[in-house]
Design a protein around this motif. Structure first.
Motif, PDB file in Angstrom:
ATOM      1  N   LYS A 129     -10.922  15.856   3.869  1.00 40.92           N
ATOM      2  CA  LYS A 129     -11.051  16.436   4.264  1.00 40.92           C
ATOM      3  C   LYS A 129     -10.777  16.251   6.160  1.00 40.92           C
ATOM      4  O   LYS A 129     -10.052  16.071   6.713  1.00 40.92           O
ATOM      5  N   SER A 130     -11.405  14.965   6.532  1.00 42.10           N
ATOM      6  CA  SER A 130     -12.143  14.182   7.860  1.00 42.10           C
ATOM      7  C   SER A 130     -10.864  13.347   8.352  1.00 42.10           C
ATOM      8  O   SER A 130     -10.820  12.498   9.285  1.00 42.10           O
ATOM      9  N   ILE A 131     -10.281  13.069   7.366  1.00 47.71           N
ATOM     10  CA  ILE A 131      -9.333  11.570   7.214  1.00 47.71           C
ATOM     11  C   ILE A 131      -8.004  11.936   7.416  1.00 47.71           C
ATOM     12  O   ILE A 131      -7.303  11.613   5.769  1.00 47.71           O
ATOM     13  N   ALA A 132      -7.054  11.111   8.042  1.00 48.22           N
ATOM     14  CA  ALA A 132      -5.659  11.815   8.078  1.00 48.22           C
ATOM     15  C   ALA A 132      -5.130  11.179   7.295  1.00 48.22           C
ATOM     16  O   ALA A 132      -4.253  10.736   6.200  1.00 48.22           O
ATOM     17  N   THR A 133      -5.723   9.327   7.619  1.00 50.13           N
ATOM     18  CA  THR A 133      -5.256   7.314   6.839  1.00 50.13           C
ATOM     19  C   THR A 133      -6.109   7.278   6.520  1.00 50.13           C
ATOM     20  O   THR A 133      -6.991   6.584   7.835  1.00 50.13           O
ATOM     21  N   PRO A 134      -6.644   6.711   5.281  1.00 48.43           N
ATOM     22  CA  PRO A 134      -7.537   5.796   4.489  1.00 48.43           C
ATOM     23  C   PRO A 134      -7.383   4.585   5.622  1.00 48.43           C
ATOM     24  O   PRO A 134      -6.156   4.047   6.131  1.00 48.43           O
ATOM     25  N   LEU A 135      -8.568   3.607   6.083  1.00 50.79           N
ATOM     26  CA  LEU A 135      -8.544   2.539   6.323  1.00 50.79           C
ATOM     27  C   LEU A 135      -8.021   1.735   6.366  1.00 50.79           C
ATOM     28  O   LEU A 135      -7.212   0.611   7.079  1.00 50.79           O
ATOM     29  N   TRP A 136      -7.427   1.708   4.984  1.00 50.56           N
ATOM     30  CA  TRP A 136      -7.237   0.934   4.067  1.00 50.56           C
ATOM     31  C   TRP A 136      -5.457   0.135   4.196  1.00 50.56           C
ATOM     32  O   TRP A 136      -4.688  -0.509   3.936  1.00 50.56           O
ATOM     33  N   ALA A 137      -4.492   1.453   4.950  1.00 54.92           N
ATOM     34  CA  ALA A 137      -3.686   2.444   5.368  1.00 54.92           C
ATOM     35  C   ALA A 137      -2.744   1.766   6.118  1.00 54.92           C
ATOM     36  O   ALA A 137      -3.505   1.021   6.624  1.00 54.92           O
ATOM     37  N   GLN A 150       1.000  -1.321  -0.052  1.00 58.48           N
ATOM     38  CA  GLN A 150      -0.127  -0.113   0.393  1.00 58.48           C
ATOM     39  C   GLN A 150       0.790   1.254  -0.177  1.00 58.48           C
ATOM     40  O   GLN A 150       0.262   2.411  -0.256  1.00 58.48           O
ATOM     41  N   VAL A 151       2.095   0.961   0.141  1.00 55.58           N
ATOM     42  CA  VAL A 151       3.202   2.809  -0.161  1.00 55.58           C
ATOM     43  C   VAL A 151       3.033   3.431  -1.051  1.00 55.58           C
ATOM     44  O   VAL A 151       2.727   4.383  -0.787  1.00 55.58           O
ATOM     45  N   HIS A 152       2.962   2.710  -2.185  1.00 55.78           N
ATOM     46  CA  HIS A 152       2.611   4.335  -3.275  1.00 55.78           C
ATOM     47  C   HIS A 152       1.040   4.188  -3.191  1.00 55.78           C
ATOM     48  O   HIS A 152       0.442   5.684  -3.654  1.00 55.78           O
ATOM     49  N   ASN A 153       0.557   3.692  -3.114  1.00 60.07           N
ATOM     50  CA  ASN A 153      -1.429   4.371  -3.075  1.00 60.07           C
ATOM     51  C   ASN A 153      -1.711   5.291  -1.703  1.00 60.07           C
ATOM     52  O   ASN A 153      -2.046   6.131  -1.937  1.00 60.07           O
ATOM     53  N   LEU A 154      -0.642   5.252  -0.483  1.00 63.42           N
ATOM     54  CA  LEU A 154      -1.244   6.467   0.311  1.00 63.42           C
ATOM     55  C   LEU A 154       0.098   7.171   0.075  1.00 63.42           C
ATOM     56  O   LEU A 154      -0.656   8.450   0.118  1.00 63.42           O
TER      57      LEU A 154
END
Length: 176
Positions: free
Chosen positions: A168-176, A29-33
């Motif tokens: 805007k309210s998500i610092a890190t997505p759930l999948w990361a 998930q590195v590139h996606n994040l």
């Protein structure tokens, strides 16, 4: 909200079994994040496709015309602080193309000369409600028209794929 679906039917194979199952953790998930954090939504583009809902075209009380489409656009542009000048192109066949630009956005209204109007409005990403207000004001002048398609997409930098309201309210997505 999905209001209408046109197309084929889903094919189900009841005896099909997957040869392998994968979890999100099985993928890098590195590139996606990196892409997620690099995107900067600056604008929101909303496209409305409108069609005349009056089934009996001969009995239509508000027959579409260049003047009516322009009047509806002018009415909707009263929402813009400071207003905006409309540039019109009426020598394009039976319909018309209206373009209005202002600081922080713009709109393109295309009438095909029959019963179809496209509204393509771009607004500042923090002003999400402007497209709905514009649509409602436009439709108040031509109430026989209905929205048959709405498409929202972000515009910005960093390979933006998400609307500001979704990130805007998500610092890190759930999948990361």
């Amino acid at each position: 909200e999905i209001q209408n679906v046109n197309g084929g039917q889903k094919t189900v194979s009841p005896n099909y079994e997957f040869s392998q199952n994968f979890l999100a953790s099985d993928y890098d998930q590195v590139h996606n994040l990196a892409q997620w954090t690099a995107q900067v939504p600056l604008e929101q583009q909303t496209i409305f496709q409108l069609e005349d809902n009056n089934k009996d075209k001969k009995a239509s009380t508000a027959k579409l015309s260049t003047d009516l489409v322009r009047r509806a656009t002018e009415e909707a542009l009263t929402l813009i602080p400071g207003g905006s000048q409309i540039n019109d192109f009426t020598n394009l066949g039976e319909g018309c193309l209206l373009v209005a630009l202002w600081r922080g956005g713009g709109v393109i209204v295309l009438w095909d000369g029959t019963d179809h109007v496209d509204i393509n409005i771009t607004t500042n990403a923090v002003n999400e409600s402007m497209a709905n207000k514009f649509r409602n004001k436009f439709l108040s002048v031509i109430p026989s028209m209905v929205v048959v398609l709405r498409d929202d997409q972000p515009r910005g930098v960093g390979r933006v794929v998400s609307l500001r309201k979704d990130t805007k309210s998500i610092a890190t997505p759930l999948w990361a």
